[in-house]
Write an enzyme that holds these catalytic residues in place. Structure first.
Site, PDB file in Angstrom:
ATOM      1  N   GLY A  63      36.009  38.128  35.383  1.00 21.71           N
ATOM      2  CA  GLY A  63      35.106  37.399  36.041  1.00 21.71           C
ATOM      3  C   GLY A  63      34.997  36.261  36.414  1.00 21.71           C
ATOM      4  N   ASN A  68      38.128  37.812  42.760  1.00 22.07           N
ATOM      5  CA  ASN A  68      37.353  37.566  42.153  1.00 22.07           C
ATOM      6  C   ASN A  68      36.728  36.147  43.144  1.00 22.07           C
ATOM      7  OD1 ASN A  68      36.166  39.523  39.952  1.00 22.07           O
ATOM      8  ND2 ASN A  68      37.257  37.735  38.943  1.00 22.07           N
ATOM      9  N   HIS A 127      39.925  48.594  38.285  1.00 21.11           N
ATOM     10  CA  HIS A 127      40.022  47.931  37.507  1.00 21.11           C
ATOM     11  C   HIS A 127      40.723  49.462  36.577  1.00 21.11           C
ATOM     12  CE1 HIS A 127      37.245  45.330  36.974  1.00 21.11           C
ATOM     13  NE2 HIS A 127      37.786  44.381  36.628  1.00 21.11           N
ATOM     14  N   ASP A 146      35.669  52.886  38.288  1.00 15.92           N
ATOM     15  CA  ASP A 146      34.883  51.374  39.211  1.00 15.92           C
ATOM     16  C   ASP A 146      36.198  51.290  40.140  1.00 15.92           C
ATOM     17  OD1 ASP A 146      37.197  49.937  38.207  1.00 15.92           O
ATOM     18  OD2 ASP A 146      36.057  49.151  36.338  1.00 15.92           O
ATOM     19  N   SER A 156      39.642  39.955  34.463  1.00 14.13           N
ATOM     20  CA  SER A 156      40.036  41.233  33.935  1.00 14.13           C
ATOM     21  C   SER A 156      40.455  41.521  34.197  1.00 14.13           C
ATOM     22  CB  SER A 156      38.572  41.546  34.576  1.00 14.13           C
ATOM     23  OG  SER A 156      38.322  41.885  35.796  1.00 14.13           O
TER      24      SER A 156
END
Length: 200
Positions: free
Chosen positions: A65, A94, A178, A175, A28
């Site tokens: 992801g 991830n 990111h 979040d 991502s």
């Protein structure tokens, strides 16, 4: 009309033959999660290439992801499709967030790098970090994966690409994982100096 079409086809073939391909294999952070793709660091890197007139075209094969296992599973298809001169690998975060064994992460990344090199591509490895709540031992094992691979396989790597972004609140999305549009140029500027020598 026939001659015109023939000339166009020849021109396109010539452009294809002279275009130099770069593949970004990432998650991502490279896919532009939460922002316009045109604002992402990969798109900004393409702008730098265009300004330099290198003739390189970036193909962004990043999936939000994605893990190192996912990258390993699809690198062959990306190599066959784009025949890149350079592969930029931005994977592992991830895996770390899932607490996967560092040895497995390292093995998957090594596999990606080796496949890319077997297909004649140079490789640039981008380092990632994970939040501190995973414990110092795991974090240390995770982060040393990247410099170890760079040394063992003799490839360049970029230390944590979000080093100057992750702790800057106005450069991050809500979040906390990111980067937003403001953080993207900082990432592009961090990758660029390490990419440039690979284009020669």
């Amino acid at each position: 009309m026939t001659r015109f079409l023939f000339a166009v086809i020849i021109s396109l073939m010539s452009m294809t033959a002279t275009a130099k391909s770069i593949v970004v294999l990432g998650d991502s952070i490279s896919a532009g999660y939460g922002i316009e793709v045109s604002q992402g660091w990969v798109a900004l890197l393409q702008q730098k290439l265009d300004q330099q007139g290198t003739g390189h075209i970036i193909h962004n094969e990043s999936i939000s992801g994605d893990t190192t296992a996912g990258g390993l599973a699809r690198i062959d298809a990306a190599l066959a499709l784009h025949k890149p001169a350079v592969v930029i690998v931005e994977l592992g975060a991830n895996d770390g967030l899932r607490g996967l064994p560092p040895a497995l992460i390292k093995s998957n990344l090594a596999g990606i790098i080796q496949l890319a090199r077997q297909n004649g591509a140079k490789v640039l490895l981008l380092s990632m970090k994970i939040p501190p709540n995973y414990g110092k031992r795991y974090i240390d094992l995770f982060y040393t994966i990247y410099p170890q691979l760079a040394t063992e396989l003799g490839i360049p790597y970029v230390p944590f690409i979000m080093e100057d972004v992750a702790l800057t609140q106005d450069m991050m999305q809500q979040d906390g994982l990111h980067p937003n549009a403001k953080g993207q140029p900082v990432i592009a500027d961090k990758v660029w100096p390490q990419l440039l020598p690979l284009l020669k």
